[in-house]
Enzyme design. Structure first.
Site, short mmCIF file in Angstrom:
data_model
loop_
_atom_site.label_atom_id
_atom_site.label_comp_id
_atom_site.label_asym_id
_atom_site.label_seq_id
_atom_site.Cartn_x
_atom_site.Cartn_y
_atom_site.Cartn_z
N GLU A 103 36.29 22.84 33.97
CA GLU A 103 35.21 23.13 34.37
C GLU A 103 34.55 24.17 33.49
OE1 GLU A 103 38.09 23.21 35.77
OE2 GLU A 103 37.93 21.51 37.44
N SER A 104 34.99 24.65 32.31
CA SER A 104 34.47 25.63 31.47
C SER A 104 35.48 26.35 30.71
CB SER A 104 33.21 26.11 31.66
OG SER A 104 32.08 25.14 32.00
N CYS A 156 31.42 25.31 35.80
CA CYS A 156 30.23 24.37 36.04
C CYS A 156 30.67 23.63 37.15
CB CYS A 156 30.17 23.30 34.87
SG CYS A 156 29.90 24.32 33.49
N HIS A 167 40.12 39.72 27.08
CA HIS A 167 40.35 40.91 25.92
C HIS A 167 40.90 42.00 26.83
CE1 HIS A 167 38.39 38.08 23.44
NE2 HIS A 167 37.24 37.98 24.39
N SER A 227 44.00 38.80 23.25
CA SER A 227 42.90 38.15 23.62
C SER A 227 43.16 36.92 23.63
CB SER A 227 42.10 37.98 22.05
OG SER A 227 41.28 39.18 21.82
#
Lengths: 127, 127
Positions: A66-67, A87, A72, A59
């Site tokens: 930008e985010s 974004c 996983h 994970s």
């Protein structure tokens, strides 16, 4: 208001199990994928993850300017679930996904694109 | 195979802008929300994020043993986008969301639940 972000959910099937179980390979591939997309890495975190049926996937998330890009993996199912939230323009999500598909030797891909803010669901695509 | 994970996308509207801009408040609220859900925190990462229209929201993710909880906030729109990916039972996503709604003084919520592995999209709910 128009959409604030774009959230791509991707699932890869038929991957090489040993690659999905390799923490360092997954981490390196994710960081390379983010760089390939043109996004800016802020920080990242990856760890081994024990699934209910005894698998040991990975994970992790890369926080980008930008985010985020998160993953996983389930080596026992040769399966990886990803989500890439961006974004603003200038991030080539396709390049990141292609890099990861190659890294994991994925045979199949399912893709769902959503707009965020406000939430709108696109078409589910398989290839 | 049955579904491997559950991915909840949530959007909060009408939040208190100053709360969404407060890095420490967002971080603390996210960690408390994860604890309230019963999930196990592995690590976390939060940072200020400059949006295209000059806002200064917060981006962050908590990596949990059961997957991840990520947030991106836009104080200028009083808006927060969340996603909570969980694997296995024992995680009460509703408790985490209720905690965050209260912390941000959110007025509205939109929710989309997806199954991951394989990807299946549920109904979009607003309240």
């Amino acid at each position: 208001m128009t959409s604030l972000g774009r959230h791509i959910l991707a699932e890869f099937g038929g991957c090489e199990a040993s690659r999905l179980a390799d923490l360092e390979l997954v981490r390196a591939s994710m960081l390379e994928a983010v760089r390939a997309s043109g996004a800016t890495i802020i920080t990242h975190s990856f760890h081994h993850f024990a699934s209910q049926d005894g698998g040991a996937g990975v994970s992790g998330a890369v926080i980008i300017a930008e985010s985020h890009l998160a993953i996983h993996t389930w080596p026992e199912h040769r399966f990886a679930a990803l989500d890439f939230f961006t974004c603003g323009g200038g991030v080539d999500v396709r390049k990141a996904l292609d890099h990861l598909k190659a890294a994991f030797h994925a045979e199949t891909e399912e893709l769902l694109e959503l707009e965020r803010g406000p939430l709108r669901v696109g078409e589910l695509e398989s290839r």
